[in-house]
Design an enzyme around this catalytic site. Structure first.
Site, PDB file in Angstrom:
ATOM      1  CG  ASP A 109      -7.727  -3.830  -1.776  1.00 13.33           C
ATOM      2  OD1 ASP A 109      -8.150  -4.829  -2.370  1.00 13.33           O
ATOM      3  OD2 ASP A 109      -8.033  -3.559  -0.606  1.00 13.33           O
TER       4      ASP A 109
ATOM      5  CG  ASP B 118      -2.116  -1.007   0.892  1.00 14.62           C
ATOM      6  OD1 ASP B 118      -2.551  -1.074  -0.272  1.00 14.62           O
ATOM      7  OD2 ASP B 118      -2.529  -1.718   1.808  1.00 14.62           O
TER       8      ASP B 118
HETATM    9  N1  GLY Z   1      -7.150  -1.620   1.029  1.00  8.55           N
HETATM   10  C1  GLY Z   1      -7.754  -2.134   2.210  1.00  8.55           C
HETATM   11  C2  GLY Z   1      -9.198  -1.903   2.275  1.00  8.55           C
HETATM   12  O1  GLY Z   1      -9.795  -1.399   1.334  1.00  8.55           O
HETATM   13  O2  GLY Z   1      -9.765  -2.239   3.306  1.00  8.55           O
END
Ligand code: GLY
Length: 376
Positions: free
Chosen positions: A148, A87
């Site tokens: 994601d 992330d």
């Molecule tokens: N990227 C983690 C979530 O959307 O919870």
């Protein structure tokens, strides 16, 4: 309507700077935010809100607070709290890259390039994918990609543009293609995650992490897909990404409940014990729809449907899910859900919900499109 909502948001951001201090909002706890150190995947969203708020209002207090967050992201990089998940794109696109875009600060640019290198350290050559979570070779996580990740890829496209080195973009494009092929199903619904054999790269199968069940469609994942593929289209020009974003958007809009805001999973049974909404999924989808529409011709079939989907979503969020007028509320959007099955914040503010809601409002009001790509 959008202007009023933006102005309410700016007042809340100004007020929150005082209470948050050097810490970061994560998810809600009643009408306040739980505050954390700069060490999770969510910290960039507060930074992004400060930059957006500063760009809209010109308020120096927001600028000072936004710059301070970038200092904190520099220190995070120095401490190496950037290596255990993918992330890094969320974190540094909305903090140091935002500062580069707003102020052309070359130190912020350098920091963002370091972040791109950290993300590249998660590229697994054998399978040609970015490992989402955990250390390399991890038995449980070594072969997993998640949808994601599409929002982490703009950091890499940007790094190629800035350095002239194709390696970042090549990896990002391969990841986007792999996501298109394995995470998106034939009817344009999606898996949250997908596993590959770590040694051979062979596909194994889809599985959920935050969704209702393995074959279900987690709404936030679907929203990451809408926005992420639209961004990959902008940054590569590959029409397959545009088509995928469009199909995922139609699926999202066609499966909404009557009030226009998504439940946390599209496959909840009618008697589900935990029928929570995820307003953050709808906010992400709205920002993504705006990005998608910017690549479509108004006359093409489907444009009007997607445009009214965007407007209906934002009207529903502003009218029924926002905290407009509540002076005690620290969050902007009520009824987000983090991880319902895991028992984490099933019905609270989500800082990413607030970020994408503000981004979508600003896109609609004055065309500021966040910090995912350089502005023309
Ligand atoms: N990227 C983690 C979530 O959307 O919870």
């Amino acid at each position: 309507m959008w202007k009023h909502a933006i102005e309410d948001a700016i007042v809340k951001i100004q007020r929150n700077i005082g209470r948050f201090g050097d810490r970061y909002p994560h998810v809600g706890n009643g009408r306040q935010y739980s505050l954390i150190e700069n060490e999770d995947w969510t910290n960039g969203f507060w930074s992004g809100m400060l930059w957006l708020g500063y760009e809209y209002s010109g308020d120096r207090r927001l600028l000072d607070a936004a710059r301070k967050t970038v200092d904190s992201f520099r220190s995070r990089m120095e401490q190496g709290i950037v290596l255990d998940h993918h992330d890094i794109g969320f974190l540094y696109s909305l903090s140091s890259k935002a500062q580069w875009i707003v102020e052309r600060d070359t130190n912020a640019r350098e920091l963002t390039l370091l972040a791109a290198d950290c993300l590249m350290a998660r590229w697994r050559r054998q399978g040609e994918y970015f490992q989402a979570w955990g250390p390399e070779g991890d038995t449980a996580e070594g072969g997993r990609i998640i949808i994601d990740c599409l929002l982490n890829l703009p950091l890499l496209y940007w790094a190629s543009e800035q350095t002239g080195k194709p390696v970042y973009k090549t990896a990002a494009e391969l990841q986007a293609n792999k996501s298109r092929r394995y995470l998106v199903r034939g009817d344009a619904s999606s898996y949250h995650t997908f596993f590959f054999n770590q040694e051979t790269g062979e596909p194994i199968g889809g599985a959920t992490h935050q969704g209702y069940t393995n074959g279900s469609t987690w709404t936030r994942g679907q929203a990451w897909g809408i926005y992420g593929f639209a961004l990959s289209y902008r940054l590569t020009g590959d029409p397959q990404f545009l088509d995928t974003s469009k199909r995922m958007a139609r699926y999202f809009l066609e499966h909404l409940p009557e009030d226009g805001v998504a439940y946390w999973d599209f496959n909840l049974p009618p008697d589900a014990e935990r029928p929570y909404r995820d307003s953050s999924a709808s906010a992400i989808a709205a920002a993504g729809l705006h990005e998608l529409l910017s690549h479509l011709d108004e006359k093409e079939p489907g444009y009007a449907y997607l445009r009214s989907g965007l407007l209906n979503t934002m009207e529903a969020l502003v009218s029924h899910y926002s905290t407009i007028g509540d002076e005690q509320a620290e969050g902007l959007l009520k009824h987000g859900s983090y991880h319902v099955r895991g028992g984490q914040a099933p019905d609270e503010y989500m800082i990413w919900g607030d970020y994408f809601y503000l981004e979508a409002l600003l896109r609609l009001e004055n065309g500021i499109g966040g910090y995912w790509y350089e502005r023309g």
